[in-house]
Design a protein around this motif. Structure first.
Motif, PDB file in Angstrom:
ATOM      1  N   UNK A 130      64.274  29.278   8.473  1.00 58.07           N
ATOM      2  CA  UNK A 130      65.657  29.463   8.918  1.00 58.07           C
ATOM      3  C   UNK A 130      65.863  30.820   9.572  1.00 58.07           C
ATOM      4  N   UNK A 131      65.276  31.870   9.007  1.00 57.71           N
ATOM      5  CA  UNK A 131      65.462  33.219   9.548  1.00 57.71           C
ATOM      6  C   UNK A 131      64.953  33.305  10.985  1.00 57.71           C
ATOM      7  N   UNK A 132      63.812  32.694  11.261  1.00 57.54           N
ATOM      8  CA  UNK A 132      63.246  32.724  12.612  1.00 57.54           C
ATOM      9  C   UNK A 132      64.125  31.945  13.583  1.00 57.54           C
ATOM     10  N   UNK A 133      64.651  30.797  13.147  1.00 54.64           N
ATOM     11  CA  UNK A 133      65.522  30.001  14.016  1.00 54.64           C
ATOM     12  C   UNK A 133      66.798  30.743  14.346  1.00 54.64           C
ATOM     13  N   UNK A 134      67.436  31.318  13.340  1.00 55.35           N
ATOM     14  CA  UNK A 134      68.726  31.975  13.536  1.00 55.35           C
ATOM     15  C   UNK A 134      68.610  33.253  14.343  1.00 55.35           C
ATOM     16  N   UNK A 135      67.473  33.925  14.240  1.00 53.72           N
ATOM     17  CA  UNK A 135      67.310  35.176  14.990  1.00 53.72           C
ATOM     18  C   UNK A 135      66.938  34.921  16.440  1.00 53.72           C
ATOM     19  N   UNK A 136      66.596  33.674  16.779  1.00 49.69           N
ATOM     20  CA  UNK A 136      66.249  33.351  18.155  1.00 49.69           C
ATOM     21  C   UNK A 136      64.839  33.751  18.519  1.00 49.69           C
ATOM     22  N   UNK A 137      64.044  34.189  17.554  1.00 54.10           N
ATOM     23  CA  UNK A 137      62.677  34.628  17.825  1.00 54.10           C
ATOM     24  C   UNK A 137      61.867  33.517  18.476  1.00 54.10           C
ATOM     25  N   UNK A 138      62.102  32.294  18.070  1.00 53.76           N
ATOM     26  CA  UNK A 138      61.306  31.170  18.543  1.00 53.76           C
ATOM     27  C   UNK A 138      61.926  30.496  19.770  1.00 53.76           C
ATOM     28  N   UNK A 139      62.864  31.155  20.440  1.00 52.02           N
ATOM     29  CA  UNK A 139      63.526  30.548  21.591  1.00 52.02           C
ATOM     30  C   UNK A 139      62.537  30.402  22.745  1.00 52.02           C
ATOM     31  N   UNK A 140      62.590  29.272  23.409  1.00 55.05           N
ATOM     32  CA  UNK A 140      61.753  28.998  24.574  1.00 55.05           C
ATOM     33  C   UNK A 140      62.600  29.116  25.820  1.00 55.05           C
ATOM     34  N   UNK A 188      67.967  22.535  21.814  1.00 59.24           N
ATOM     35  CA  UNK A 188      68.602  23.453  22.768  1.00 59.24           C
ATOM     36  C   UNK A 188      67.704  24.647  23.079  1.00 59.24           C
ATOM     37  N   UNK A 189      66.396  24.394  23.214  1.00 56.34           N
ATOM     38  CA  UNK A 189      65.453  25.435  23.598  1.00 56.34           C
ATOM     39  C   UNK A 189      64.942  26.290  22.466  1.00 56.34           C
ATOM     40  N   UNK A 190      65.371  26.043  21.246  1.00 59.21           N
ATOM     41  CA  UNK A 190      64.930  26.833  20.093  1.00 59.21           C
ATOM     42  C   UNK A 190      63.984  26.001  19.236  1.00 59.21           C
ATOM     43  N   UNK A 191      62.826  26.562  18.934  1.00 58.44           N
ATOM     44  CA  UNK A 191      61.848  25.876  18.099  1.00 58.44           C
ATOM     45  C   UNK A 191      62.413  25.708  16.697  1.00 58.44           C
ATOM     46  N   UNK A 192      62.498  24.467  16.228  1.00 62.21           N
ATOM     47  CA  UNK A 192      63.020  24.200  14.889  1.00 62.21           C
ATOM     48  C   UNK A 192      61.980  23.567  13.972  1.00 62.21           C
ATOM     49  N   UNK A 193      60.963  22.917  14.563  1.00 63.99           N
ATOM     50  CA  UNK A 193      59.962  22.242  13.742  1.00 63.99           C
ATOM     51  C   UNK A 193      58.723  21.948  14.573  1.00 63.99           C
ATOM     52  N   UNK A 194      57.686  21.483  13.898  1.00 61.48           N
ATOM     53  CA  UNK A 194      56.468  21.016  14.548  1.00 61.48           C
ATOM     54  C   UNK A 194      56.153  19.630  13.991  1.00 61.48           C
ATOM     55  N   UNK A 195      55.560  18.789  14.824  1.00 60.06           N
ATOM     56  CA  UNK A 195      55.290  17.436  14.374  1.00 60.06           C
ATOM     57  C   UNK A 195      54.179  16.775  15.138  1.00 60.06           C
TER      58      UNK A 195
END
Length: 104
Positions: free
Chosen positions: A93-103, A67-74
């Motif tokens: 988890x902290x970065x995902x939940x804070x939305x920092x990595x949102x695209x 849903x536009x949020x970075x959760x992993x790399x592969x």
């Protein structure tokens, strides 16, 4: 309770059941190979066989977004003749939940 230090401990058995409540919610998983910016004229000049250079090196991991949020790399793999993604690194988890990595 005045602060979080007084919050009751979470029961792991109950927490698992709470996740099951969300299990049927559909999510959009996408993989980003890279990106670039083009002027409209450059876009209109593209034709079959055109090559567009992206902002990522060939040996870099791909971004896995939910849903536009970075959760992993592969990395890309093939599974039974189809493309797949092997997860190499999960975003904190902290970065995902804070939305920092949102695209966008």
């Amino acid at each position: 309770m005045s602060d979080m230090s007084e919050a009751p401990a979470r029961d792991p058995l109950t927490a698992g059941r709470n996740y099951r409540l969300l299990a049927d919610i559909p999510l959009r998983l996408s993989v980003e190979v890279g990106s670039t910016s083009l002027k409209l004229a450059e876009l209109m000049d593209l034709s079959e066989g055109s090559v567009v250079e992206l902002d990522r090196q060939a040996n870099e991991l791909l971004d896995i977004l939910v849903n536009g949020t970075l959760v992993a790399r592969g990395e890309v793999v093939t599974v039974g003749g189809k493309f797949g993604i092997r997860v190499i690194d999960v975003v904190a988890t902290e970065a995902r939940l804070s939305g920092i990595e949102r695209r966008t």
